[in-house]
Design a protein around this motif. Structure first.
Motif, PDB file in Angstrom:
ATOM      1  N   THR A 174       0.810  -1.212   0.000  1.00  0.00           N
ATOM      2  CA  THR A 174       0.000   0.000   0.000  1.00  0.00           C
ATOM      3  C   THR A 174       0.847   1.269   0.000  1.00  0.00           C
ATOM      4  O   THR A 174       0.385   2.305  -0.438  1.00  0.00           O
ATOM      5  CB  THR A 174      -0.920   0.029   1.232  1.00  0.00           C
ATOM      6  N   GLY A 175       2.061   1.183   0.509  1.00  0.00           N
ATOM      7  CA  GLY A 175       2.944   2.341   0.483  1.00  0.00           C
ATOM      8  C   GLY A 175       2.364   3.558   1.160  1.00  0.00           C
ATOM      9  O   GLY A 175       2.514   4.672   0.678  1.00  0.00           O
ATOM     10  N   TYR A 176       1.698   3.386   2.270  1.00  0.00           N
ATOM     11  CA  TYR A 176       1.069   4.488   3.002  1.00  0.00           C
ATOM     12  C   TYR A 176       2.139   5.436   3.527  1.00  0.00           C
ATOM     13  O   TYR A 176       3.091   5.013   4.171  1.00  0.00           O
ATOM     14  CB  TYR A 176       0.257   3.921   4.172  1.00  0.00           C
ATOM     15  N   LYS A 177       1.992   6.719   3.218  1.00  0.00           N
ATOM     16  CA  LYS A 177       2.931   7.698   3.780  1.00  0.00           C
ATOM     17  C   LYS A 177       2.262   9.060   3.885  1.00  0.00           C
ATOM     18  O   LYS A 177       1.389   9.413   3.095  1.00  0.00           O
ATOM     19  CB  LYS A 177       4.205   7.787   2.962  1.00  0.00           C
ATOM     20  N   LEU A 178       2.686   9.806   4.895  1.00  0.00           N
ATOM     21  CA  LEU A 178       2.184  11.167   5.085  1.00  0.00           C
ATOM     22  C   LEU A 178       2.864  12.084   4.077  1.00  0.00           C
ATOM     23  O   LEU A 178       4.040  11.921   3.771  1.00  0.00           O
ATOM     24  CB  LEU A 178       2.450  11.639   6.511  1.00  0.00           C
ATOM     25  N   ILE A 179       2.112  13.062   3.583  1.00  0.00           N
ATOM     26  CA  ILE A 179       2.602  13.995   2.576  1.00  0.00           C
ATOM     27  C   ILE A 179       2.607  15.397   3.179  1.00  0.00           C
ATOM     28  O   ILE A 179       1.570  15.889   3.621  1.00  0.00           O
ATOM     29  CB  ILE A 179       1.690  13.995   1.321  1.00  0.00           C
ATOM     30  N   SER A 180       3.767  16.038   3.189  1.00  0.00           N
ATOM     31  CA  SER A 180       3.832  17.394   3.753  1.00  0.00           C
ATOM     32  C   SER A 180       3.776  18.460   2.660  1.00  0.00           C
ATOM     33  O   SER A 180       3.243  19.540   2.872  1.00  0.00           O
ATOM     34  CB  SER A 180       5.093  17.559   4.595  1.00  0.00           C
ATOM     35  N   SER A 181       4.311  18.167   1.499  1.00  0.00           N
ATOM     36  CA  SER A 181       4.300  19.128   0.395  1.00  0.00           C
ATOM     37  C   SER A 181       3.339  18.612  -0.677  1.00  0.00           C
ATOM     38  O   SER A 181       3.597  17.590  -1.315  1.00  0.00           O
ATOM     39  CB  SER A 181       5.722  19.264  -0.171  1.00  0.00           C
ATOM     40  N   HIS A 182       2.233  19.323  -0.860  1.00  0.00           N
ATOM     41  CA  HIS A 182       1.198  18.863  -1.784  1.00  0.00           C
ATOM     42  C   HIS A 182       0.464  20.058  -2.371  1.00  0.00           C
ATOM     43  O   HIS A 182       0.563  21.187  -1.867  1.00  0.00           O
ATOM     44  CB  HIS A 182       0.219  17.935  -1.062  1.00  0.00           C
TER      45      HIS A 182
END
Length: 145
Positions: free
Chosen positions: A90-98
């Motif tokens: 699933t490669g779940y990761k938090l995104i800070s720059s979007h």
């Protein structure tokens, strides 16, 4: 009322005894042991739309969501890798720059990405066990690596 039908007074024998720990599991404040569910309340109506996807891509998305639903949040957070020879999860990761979020999205959310396959992603945020999908990214263009 006869003596047989009266409720007995508790004896002092159990005074100070506690309920065994196994009978009262600790309350968990986290929903990491739950499986995710998906909601569309905050889906962007202007960018990265599901309606832009081909029917075969939508079928892949549905299969990907079904696969993700089988895992707990704890498993999702640690699942997946892009290392050669590793399975892609699933490669779940938090995104800070979007990109800018739609105006109806709460300001305090933490946007995250989940991988559907090598290119396809969904972007959204989690509240307890629910994942609110904001964007459907079919070509890895929302936050290219």
């Amino acid at each position: 009322m006869s003596k047989k039908n009266r409720i007995k007074k508790p004896s002092g024998k159990n005074k100070g005894r506690q309920i065994p720990a196994q009978a009262t599991p600790p309350l968990e404040s986290s929903t990491d042991n739950e499986n995710p569910s998906f909601r569309f309340t905050y889906t962007d109506e202007n960018n990265w739309l599901l309606s832009d996807w081909k029917s075969s891509e939508i079928n892949n998305l549905i299969q990907g969501l079904k696969k993700i639903e089988k895992y707990t949040w704890a498993q999702i957070k640690t699942h997946g890798s892009k290392k050669p020879g590793s399975l892609v999860g699933t490669g779940y990761k938090l995104i800070s720059s979007h990109p800018s979020l739609p105006k109806n999205i709460p300001e305090d959310i933490k946007l995250s990405e989940m991988r559907i396959d090598e290119k396809k992603r969904i972007f959204g945020f989690r509240v307890d066990g629910v994942y609110y999908i904001v964007w459907f990214d079919r070509d890895h263009s929302v936050c290219p690596e």
